[in-house]
Write an enzyme that holds these catalytic residues in place. Structure first.
Site, mmCIF file in Angstrom:
data_model
loop_
_atom_site.group_PDB
_atom_site.id
_atom_site.type_symbol
_atom_site.label_atom_id
_atom_site.label_comp_id
_atom_site.label_asym_id
_atom_site.label_seq_id
_atom_site.Cartn_x
_atom_site.Cartn_y
_atom_site.Cartn_z
ATOM 1 C CG MET A 16 6.494 1.168 5.567
ATOM 2 S SD MET A 16 6.908 2.884 5.950
ATOM 3 C CE MET A 16 6.726 2.873 7.734
ATOM 4 C CG HIS A 158 1.447 10.575 -1.027
ATOM 5 N ND1 HIS A 158 0.158 11.054 -0.913
ATOM 6 C CD2 HIS A 158 1.794 10.109 0.202
ATOM 7 C CE1 HIS A 158 -0.246 10.875 0.335
ATOM 8 N NE2 HIS A 158 0.717 10.308 1.024
ATOM 9 C CE LYS A 162 -0.520 7.054 -1.438
ATOM 10 N NZ LYS A 162 -0.181 5.806 -0.693
#
Length: 271
Positions: A16, A158, A162
């Site tokens: 990210m 997800h 995760k």
């Protein structure tokens, strides 16, 4: 010296973090002012462009967030809860806009974010996408319109990596449903069904978390009544949408006073 807002990215090496860097670089009217990684990381002291596989950028990866924040107008933070609250205190000192996409925040973490927001702009959201925030608004409105005969279930899926469940987005949707009903999610949340649980408790807001493969994010809010069912769903297929939303929030915060805001505020979707 430039008037273009400088945006810092903490946790630069993560998936990210790198997306956030690319999103800032792709946004007109924004620039990377600095990036950080944890002490001892092999990116520390190296040129950001080179470690990301490109040409030299002139930006050195540092391990001191305060040093980076001192030369920034905003910071993007998708790290861990404990790291995020530490960053929030530093961001408050620097009076910059702190955009938080970190999930897994507990009430104690939120208390510290609220304290930081008395001195700086803090934008915190379980999900930075336009579509999910529209879904949040719709969830609240539908929950307010329907009576307690409709059971509310929130299903999310997800990728296998995760680490938290339910997702921050699922909890955000749960909060919206609870607000629509005028109740507290703390007293109505049911996310631990296993074994002989007995009948569903009327008024509860249920959660189910699925994990597998490389799923970016799917969220569905189900209102189940006698003889009918209403389903609201959002599917994300590209993580870059979260990064673009975070950059939008960072720029939006430049004109705001101290406070704790959400993406619904950024997008102008509030009541």
């Amino acid at each position: 010296m430039t008037d273009t807002p400088g945006i810092a990215v903490v946790g630069a090496s993560g998936r990210m973090g790198q997306m956030l860097i690319r999103a800032v670089n792709a946004t007109e009217g924004a620039r990377i002012s600095g990036v950080t990684e944890r002490p001892g990381h092999d990116w520390i002291g190296r040129d950001l462009g080179e470690v990301m596989g490109g040409v030299p950028s002139g930006i050195t990866v540092l391990d001191d967030p305060l040093e980076v924040f001192a030369h920034s107008q905003a910071a993007l933070d998708f790290t861990t809860p404990d790291a995020t609250v530490h960053h929030a205190e530093l961001a408050a000192q620097a009076r910059l806009t702190h955009v938080i996409g970190t999930t897994g925040l507990e009430p104690a973490h939120m208390e510290r974010l609220e304290a930081a927001a008395r001195h700086a702009v803090v934008v915190q959201a379980g999900n930075m996408s336009l579509g999910v925030n529209l879904l949040t608004v719709l969830t609240r409105k539908v929950a307010a319109a329907l009576d307690m005969d409709f059971d509310i279930e929130i299903v999310e899926m997800h990728h296998r990596h995760k680490v938290d469940a339910p997702s921050g987005t699922a909890l955000m949707l749960g909060e919206a449903a609870a607000a629509g009903r005028g109740v507290s999610l703390d007293t109505t949340r049911d996310s631990g069904r296993d074994g002989i649980t007995g009948a569903r408790k009327p008024g509860d807001i249920g959660f189910a978390a699925l994990r597998g493969g490389d799923v970016v994010g799917e969220h569905e809010v189900i209102f189940a009544g006698e003889g009918e069912r209403i389903s609201l769903k959002h599917v994300a297929s590209d993580r870059m949408l979260f990064a673009r939303g975070a950059v939008k929030a960072a720029l939006w915060g430049q004109s705001k006073g101290p406070g704790l805001y959400s993406m619904i505020d950024v997008l102008g979707l509030g009541d």
